[in-house]
Design a protein around this motif. Sequence first.
Motif, mmCIF file in Angstrom:
data_model
loop_
_atom_site.group_PDB
_atom_site.id
_atom_site.type_symbol
_atom_site.label_atom_id
_atom_site.label_comp_id
_atom_site.label_asym_id
_atom_site.label_seq_id
_atom_site.Cartn_x
_atom_site.Cartn_y
_atom_site.Cartn_z
ATOM 1 N N ASP A 16 0.821 -1.211 0.000
ATOM 2 C CA ASP A 16 0.000 0.000 0.000
ATOM 3 C C ASP A 16 0.858 1.265 0.000
ATOM 4 N N ALA A 20 0.859 3.873 -3.162
ATOM 5 C CA ALA A 20 0.529 5.284 -2.938
ATOM 6 C C ALA A 20 1.621 6.186 -3.511
ATOM 7 N N TYR A 21 2.869 5.786 -3.353
ATOM 8 C CA TYR A 21 3.978 6.588 -3.870
ATOM 9 C C TYR A 21 3.974 6.612 -5.399
ATOM 10 N N ARG A 23 1.474 6.270 -7.372
ATOM 11 C CA ARG A 23 0.277 6.916 -7.905
ATOM 12 C C ARG A 23 0.292 8.433 -7.782
ATOM 13 N N ASP A 24 1.274 8.982 -7.121
ATOM 14 C CA ASP A 24 1.331 10.434 -6.928
ATOM 15 C C ASP A 24 2.317 11.044 -7.922
ATOM 16 N N LEU A 40 -0.397 16.720 -12.364
ATOM 17 C CA LEU A 40 -1.725 16.184 -12.621
ATOM 18 C C LEU A 40 -2.550 17.274 -13.292
ATOM 19 N N GLU A 44 -7.733 15.972 -8.362
ATOM 20 C CA GLU A 44 -7.344 14.857 -7.494
ATOM 21 C C GLU A 44 -8.596 14.154 -7.002
ATOM 22 N N PRO A 45 -8.495 12.913 -6.565
ATOM 23 C CA PRO A 45 -7.313 12.051 -6.571
ATOM 24 C C PRO A 45 -7.123 11.400 -7.942
ATOM 25 N N VAL A 46 -5.969 10.777 -8.123
ATOM 26 C CA VAL A 46 -5.699 10.045 -9.361
ATOM 27 C C VAL A 46 -6.705 8.901 -9.459
ATOM 28 N N ALA A 47 -7.329 8.777 -10.628
ATOM 29 C CA ALA A 47 -8.343 7.748 -10.874
ATOM 30 C C ALA A 47 -8.315 7.407 -12.360
ATOM 31 N N SER A 50 -7.777 10.079 -15.191
ATOM 32 C CA SER A 50 -6.873 11.172 -14.808
ATOM 33 C C SER A 50 -5.782 11.324 -15.853
#
Length: 148
Positions: A16, A20-21, A23-24, A40, A44-47, A50
Amino acid sequence: MAVDVTATATIDRPRDQVAAYLRDPANDTSWIGGIRGARLLTPEPVAVGSQVERVASFLGRRIRYVNEVTELTADRLAMRSVRSPFPMRVTYGHRDAEDSTTEVSVRVQGDASRFYTLAAPLLGLAVRRSITRDLRNLKRVLEERPAP
């Protein structure tokens, strides 16, 4: 020339945290060697859907491109180029390994024949070398950070 290259690494952090890292987009410049900037373009958030704009250099050329997230699951992030000098797909895989470690893979698929015709025989090797180095950077960055 079609390119389809995958590299893998094991990172001593839970899945996890690694996911998370990855995906940012704000983290891209810390571990992806050729990236000079990333942001981006969508809220937000990345989906799925995106869009991320990246500025990179590869084989001596400056490249600006936009990737769109096409798949986002607990163990995978896939993107395709929607604006770039050549079509490409990038897939980050991350799955549980032993003892709270994560196996990470990066797969790059694309066709850069129009732009790198002269370098075609070396392109796959250059991409493999690049993503292998990126995974070493990712491992270093994440393992040097204090565990939460």
